[in-house]
Design a protein around this motif. Structure first.
Motif, PDB file in Angstrom:
ATOM      1  N   SER A   1       0.592  -1.120  -0.213  1.00 22.11           N
ATOM      2  CA  SER A   1       0.150   0.151   0.023  1.00 22.11           C
ATOM      3  C   SER A   1       0.848   1.299  -0.407  1.00 22.11           C
ATOM      4  O   SER A   1       1.115   1.870  -0.591  1.00 22.11           O
ATOM      5  CB  SER A   1      -0.975  -0.006   1.524  1.00 22.11           C
ATOM      6  OG  SER A   1      -1.631  -0.688   1.126  1.00 22.11           O
ATOM      7  N   PHE A   2       1.803   1.400   0.502  1.00 19.61           N
ATOM      8  CA  PHE A   2       3.130   2.520   0.972  1.00 19.61           C
ATOM      9  C   PHE A   2       3.227   2.504  -0.413  1.00 19.61           C
ATOM     10  O   PHE A   2       3.729   3.884  -1.476  1.00 19.61           O
ATOM     11  CB  PHE A   2       3.900   2.415   1.728  1.00 19.61           C
ATOM     12  CG  PHE A   2       4.902   3.706   2.001  1.00 19.61           C
ATOM     13  CD1 PHE A   2       4.360   4.723   2.527  1.00 19.61           C
ATOM     14  CD2 PHE A   2       6.065   3.509   1.269  1.00 19.61           C
ATOM     15  CE1 PHE A   2       5.825   5.387   2.574  1.00 19.61           C
ATOM     16  CE2 PHE A   2       7.179   4.260   1.685  1.00 19.61           C
ATOM     17  CZ  PHE A   2       6.988   5.624   2.314  1.00 19.61           C
ATOM     18  N   ALA A   3       4.260   0.927  -0.781  1.00 24.26           N
ATOM     19  CA  ALA A   3       4.445   1.639  -2.216  1.00 24.26           C
ATOM     20  C   ALA A   3       3.626   1.903  -3.180  1.00 24.26           C
ATOM     21  O   ALA A   3       4.349   3.099  -4.597  1.00 24.26           O
ATOM     22  CB  ALA A   3       4.861  -0.140  -3.204  1.00 24.26           C
ATOM     23  N   LEU A   4       2.432   1.576  -3.329  1.00 23.95           N
ATOM     24  CA  LEU A   4       1.070   2.451  -4.358  1.00 23.95           C
ATOM     25  C   LEU A   4       1.170   3.693  -3.724  1.00 23.95           C
ATOM     26  O   LEU A   4       1.316   4.550  -5.413  1.00 23.95           O
ATOM     27  CB  LEU A   4      -0.012   1.807  -3.660  1.00 23.95           C
ATOM     28  CG  LEU A   4      -0.966   2.056  -4.949  1.00 23.95           C
ATOM     29  CD1 LEU A   4      -0.977   1.435  -6.640  1.00 23.95           C
ATOM     30  CD2 LEU A   4      -2.813   1.400  -4.493  1.00 23.95           C
ATOM     31  N   TYR A   5       1.230   4.156  -2.612  1.00 23.92           N
ATOM     32  CA  TYR A   5       0.726   5.789  -2.115  1.00 23.92           C
ATOM     33  C   TYR A   5       2.114   6.006  -3.168  1.00 23.92           C
ATOM     34  O   TYR A   5       2.126   7.454  -4.070  1.00 23.92           O
ATOM     35  CB  TYR A   5       1.051   5.927  -1.006  1.00 23.92           C
ATOM     36  CG  TYR A   5       0.394   7.720  -0.887  1.00 23.92           C
ATOM     37  CD1 TYR A   5      -0.562   7.974  -0.642  1.00 23.92           C
ATOM     38  CD2 TYR A   5       2.429   8.135  -0.461  1.00 23.92           C
ATOM     39  CE1 TYR A   5       0.020   9.368  -0.660  1.00 23.92           C
ATOM     40  CE2 TYR A   5       2.152   8.701  -0.115  1.00 23.92           C
ATOM     41  CZ  TYR A   5       0.904  10.194   0.029  1.00 23.92           C
ATOM     42  OH  TYR A   5       1.232  11.217   0.544  1.00 23.92           O
TER      43      TYR A   5
ATOM     44  N   LEU B   1      -3.373   8.458  -1.473  1.00 19.96           N
ATOM     45  CA  LEU B   1      -3.848   7.988  -0.007  1.00 19.96           C
ATOM     46  C   LEU B   1      -5.194   7.527   0.071  1.00 19.96           C
ATOM     47  O   LEU B   1      -5.629   6.208   0.756  1.00 19.96           O
ATOM     48  CB  LEU B   1      -4.206   9.499   1.150  1.00 19.96           C
ATOM     49  CG  LEU B   1      -4.505   9.102   2.068  1.00 19.96           C
ATOM     50  CD1 LEU B   1      -3.197   8.448   3.226  1.00 19.96           C
ATOM     51  CD2 LEU B   1      -4.982  10.150   3.403  1.00 19.96           C
ATOM     52  N   LYS B   2      -6.068   7.773  -0.598  1.00 21.48           N
ATOM     53  CA  LYS B   2      -7.606   7.020  -0.676  1.00 21.48           C
ATOM     54  C   LYS B   2      -7.295   5.684  -1.154  1.00 21.48           C
ATOM     55  O   LYS B   2      -7.831   4.458  -0.603  1.00 21.48           O
ATOM     56  CB  LYS B   2      -8.391   7.436  -1.653  1.00 21.48           C
ATOM     57  CG  LYS B   2     -10.601   7.013  -1.298  1.00 21.48           C
ATOM     58  CD  LYS B   2     -11.464   7.859  -2.302  1.00 21.48           C
ATOM     59  CE  LYS B   2     -12.675   7.253  -2.209  1.00 21.48           C
ATOM     60  NZ  LYS B   2     -13.208   7.640  -2.347  1.00 21.48           N
ATOM     61  N   GLU B   3      -6.236   5.560  -2.416  1.00 22.06           N
ATOM     62  CA  GLU B   3      -6.417   4.120  -2.933  1.00 22.06           C
ATOM     63  C   GLU B   3      -5.475   3.355  -2.457  1.00 22.06           C
ATOM     64  O   GLU B   3      -5.273   2.508  -2.612  1.00 22.06           O
ATOM     65  CB  GLU B   3      -5.091   4.735  -4.601  1.00 22.06           C
ATOM     66  CG  GLU B   3      -6.581   5.577  -5.319  1.00 22.06           C
ATOM     67  CD  GLU B   3      -6.181   5.751  -7.073  1.00 22.06           C
ATOM     68  OE1 GLU B   3      -5.487   4.214  -7.605  1.00 22.06           O
ATOM     69  OE2 GLU B   3      -6.620   6.018  -7.691  1.00 22.06           O
TER      70      GLU B   3
ATOM     71  N   GLN C   1     -13.074   6.194   7.885  1.00 25.16           N
ATOM     72  CA  GLN C   1     -14.552   5.702   6.796  1.00 25.16           C
ATOM     73  C   GLN C   1     -14.085   4.360   6.535  1.00 25.16           C
ATOM     74  O   GLN C   1     -14.655   3.622   6.614  1.00 25.16           O
ATOM     75  CB  GLN C   1     -14.714   6.770   6.285  1.00 25.16           C
ATOM     76  CG  GLN C   1     -16.023   6.161   5.277  1.00 25.16           C
ATOM     77  CD  GLN C   1     -16.918   6.030   5.778  1.00 25.16           C
ATOM     78  OE1 GLN C   1     -17.533   7.125   6.836  1.00 25.16           O
ATOM     79  NE2 GLN C   1     -17.864   4.984   6.127  1.00 25.16           N
ATOM     80  N   GLN C   2     -13.012   3.818   5.805  1.00 23.30           N
ATOM     81  CA  GLN C   2     -12.671   2.525   4.695  1.00 23.30           C
ATOM     82  C   GLN C   2     -12.656   1.515   6.478  1.00 23.30           C
ATOM     83  O   GLN C   2     -12.890   0.546   5.929  1.00 23.30           O
ATOM     84  CB  GLN C   2     -11.181   3.137   4.214  1.00 23.30           C
ATOM     85  CG  GLN C   2     -11.111   3.913   3.159  1.00 23.30           C
ATOM     86  CD  GLN C   2     -10.617   2.958   2.394  1.00 23.30           C
ATOM     87  OE1 GLN C   2     -10.003   1.805   2.042  1.00 23.30           O
ATOM     88  NE2 GLN C   2     -10.203   4.811   1.068  1.00 23.30           N
ATOM     89  N   LEU C   3     -11.960   2.283   7.520  1.00 21.31           N
ATOM     90  CA  LEU C   3     -11.974   1.120   8.876  1.00 21.31           C
ATOM     91  C   LEU C   3     -13.279   0.723   8.914  1.00 21.31           C
ATOM     92  O   LEU C   3     -13.567  -0.807   9.369  1.00 21.31           O
ATOM     93  CB  LEU C   3     -11.014   1.698   9.325  1.00 21.31           C
ATOM     94  CG  LEU C   3     -10.973   0.621  11.299  1.00 21.31           C
ATOM     95  CD1 LEU C   3     -10.445  -0.491  10.535  1.00 21.31           C
ATOM     96  CD2 LEU C   3     -10.322   1.391  12.134  1.00 21.31           C
TER      97      LEU C   3
END
Length: 596
Positions: free
Chosen positions: A333-337, A363-365, A527-529
């Motif tokens: 996820s960090f790599a994607l950000y 951040l959202k993605e 929200q996502q959590l």
């Protein structure tokens, strides 16, 4: 092995997943792990077990869409050793991979190791989402009793990691155990009970009816039956005619469907169709769907426990898997950000809002990927770690953006100031001309696009540096009166203060924007959590409902078979399950929801 456009490329042949030495020691094969690690799709895992030389491998080859692959053999020797794996694209579901596990035949007289057979049986149960038991002839008492491995499952598998003796109940294992399919080979009888035609499923259920009485024989006979009924509430049965004559069976790998008995071909097609249509993805408790990579880690965890002399623990396996998966989820996820931010932001940006907006989308993605990839991050420690790394990365990007803007603006101002001839203003009336030139430079600078977030800060610094130059020109202008000189000095001071105020305002706006970014990130994260927790809550309620339905079904079956006392004993379990299910439904929002 590889993926193409997100789709796993089929293996050309099976490979060994768990090898079994002549001494009975087992280990996970490195090549098989590499294959599973490359599969990021969810997996439908179908395993098959049964006595050796009963035609298990033929059915698995047909599920792979082939006639050859898993070794069939034509002698009384067991061909498959350990557990072999064949990964193929699911024929009906593009987003899933079908993992076929063919196990070493049970009861091999050459090996004669019942403990080893029990481990193979247990691993097949633990790793699969559909468990096929393959037997020959009929489902008579002898066939049921040959499934004594089922009665030993709870001795070879633990649910809880506690060292205390756990309360072993079917409910604890149902969440982890697969769908059960009994394949009866070379079936020669008519499907009739008491003169009435029945389905293969009804034939199986009739065979699993409990033997009445309190004798040792009745208790011994009921052991496997109760375990199958309790641990595998979803059951299916298929019966198969003999595929061909004995002579042809020796070369069955060379035969086409036209060479086989039509009834057997039809039955095989029905079996494969059922597996493809009804077999679900391998899931962990809480409804978490397992990928190929997760399956490989599960296999290693279970085999390591067996090799160490301990009992595979489902709770420990889940905990170990969550550590592996959540660590990987944070990194991915960090790599994607970072990747998305690098693609969407070309430093330096014209405004802070531009960088902020890109950060918000990235951040959202990244959070969406983490929520999808993470597994039982119950205290949100991995999620907090991810958010901290993203914040540090964003702060660093903001600083880098400011430095690049500052450098660009400084170079632009130096270029503009280089066009000014300071000596030409050292004369009477020169200061007024200097002011005109200065205003022109400032206006040209402000009209120039692409300066970035440090535009005013850079201008303030240069204006401070040039302040002494203006004072020198003013002093040299002998034509000015003392009053005019003081007035001009005041005007210069006011302008400098205006510059400072403008810079302060911009800095305040950027600080406010950064604070808003942090608050938005917190809200997005929260929200996502909450969305994920709600999905998990619904999945757990669904699982618990299945357990309750199974208990009610089994209770009704006991009553119909004349075991009213056993049914009354089960009533307390049913009421407890109903209360817990009602409580979990009323909590809402995913908070505190646990498996029954």
């Amino acid at each position: 092995m590889a993926e193409a456009q997100g789709r796993f490329l089929a293996m050309q042949k099976p490979i060994c997943l768990i090898s079994s030495s002549s001494s009975g020691e087992i280990q996970v094969d490195r090549e098989a792990l590499d294959v599973l690690n490359s599969i990021r799709q969810h997996v439908v895992v179908v395993s098959i077990v049964g006595m050796y030389r009963t035609g298990k491998s033929y059915l698995m080859n047909r599920l792979a869409g082939k006639h050859t692959g898993f070794p069939l053999g034509s002698t009384v020797q067991s061909e498959t050793k350990g557990i072999w794996m064949w990964c193929v694209p699911h024929p009906h579901k593009d987003d899933q991979t079908l993992v076929l596990l063919d196990t070493e035949g049970l009861g091999d007289v050459a090996k004669g190791d019942q403990a080893h057979d029990t481990w193979i049986f247990s691993l097949a149960v633990l790793l699969s989402s559909t468990f096929v038991y393959n037997s020959m002839g009929t489902i008579n008492n002898e066939a049921v009793m040959s499934l004594h491995y089922v009665t030993e499952l709870t001795e070879h598998i633990k649910v809880k990691s506690s060292k205390e003796k756990e309360d072993v109940t079917a409910e604890k294992f149902i969440h982890f155990f697969p769908t059960f399919v009994w394949a009866v080979r070379d079936f020669t009888l008519e499907l009739r009970i008491d003169g009435e035609a029945v389905t293969a499923d009804e034939y199986l259920e009739n065979s699993l009816k409990l033997v009445k009485g309190n004798s040792k024989h009745a208790a011994y006979s009921n052991g496997p039956r109760e375990c199958i009924r309790n641990y595998f509430p979803t059951r299916k049965c298929f019966v198969f005619d003999q595929p061909a004559s004995k002579e042809k069976l020796r070369i069955i790998e060379e035969l086409t469907d036209a060479d086989l008995e039509p009834a057997f071909v039809r039955q095989t097609l029905e079996f494969c169709s059922y597996i493809f249509k009804h077999s679900k993805e391998k899931t962990m408790t809480g409804g978490y769907k397992v990928t190929g990579q997760m399956l490989g880690n599960l296999a290693v965890t279970y085999v390591d426990a067996i090799r160490s002399g301990s009992v595979p623990c489902l709770e420990n396996a889940v905990a170990a898997l969550s550590q592996i998966e959540n660590s990987a989820a944070v990194e991915e996820s960090f790599a994607l950000y970072r990747q998305l931010l690098g693609e969407r932001v070309k430093l330096h940006t014209e405004t802070q809002e531009e960088l902020s907006s890109a950060h918000e989308g990235c951040l959202k993605e990244a959070l969406q990927l983490f929520m999808k990839r993470s597994f039982k991050d119950e205290d949100q420690s991995f999620q907090r770690h991810l958010m901290g790394r993203i914040k540090d990365e964003y702060d660093g990007k903001c600083s880098e953006n400011a430095v690049l803007s500052q450098s660009h603006c400084t170079a632009l101002l130096q270029q503009l100031w280089s066009q000014m001839d300071y000596e030409s203003f050292m004369r009477p009336g020169g200061y007024a001309d200097y002011r005109v030139q200065l205003d022109s430079i400032v206006q040209t600078y402000r009209d120039t696009p692409g300066k970035g977030v440090q535009a005013e800060q850079a201008l303030e610094i240069v204006m401070k540096e040039k302040n002494d130059l203006g004072a020198s020109i003013l002093k040299a202008d002998r034509n000015l009166t003392e009053q005019d000189r003081k007035l001009k000095e005041e005007e210069a001071h006011v302008e400098m203060e205006r510059f400072k105020a403008e810079v302060a305002r911009r800095n305040q706006e950027d600080a406010v924007k950064r604070l808003e970014d942090a608050e938005k990130a917190h809200r997005e994260n929260e929200q996502q959590l909450m969305d994920k927790l709600e999905r998990e809550r619904r999945a757990i309620i669904e699982e618990n409902q299945k357990v309750l339905d199974q208990r009610l079904k089994e209770q009704r079956a006991l009553i119909s078979e004349g075991f009213e006392q056993r049914a009354r004993v089960m009533e307390a379990q049913v009421q407890s399950l109903q209360q817990q299910l009602s409580s979990s439904k009323s909590r809402g929002g995913g908070g505190g929801c646990v498996l029954l």
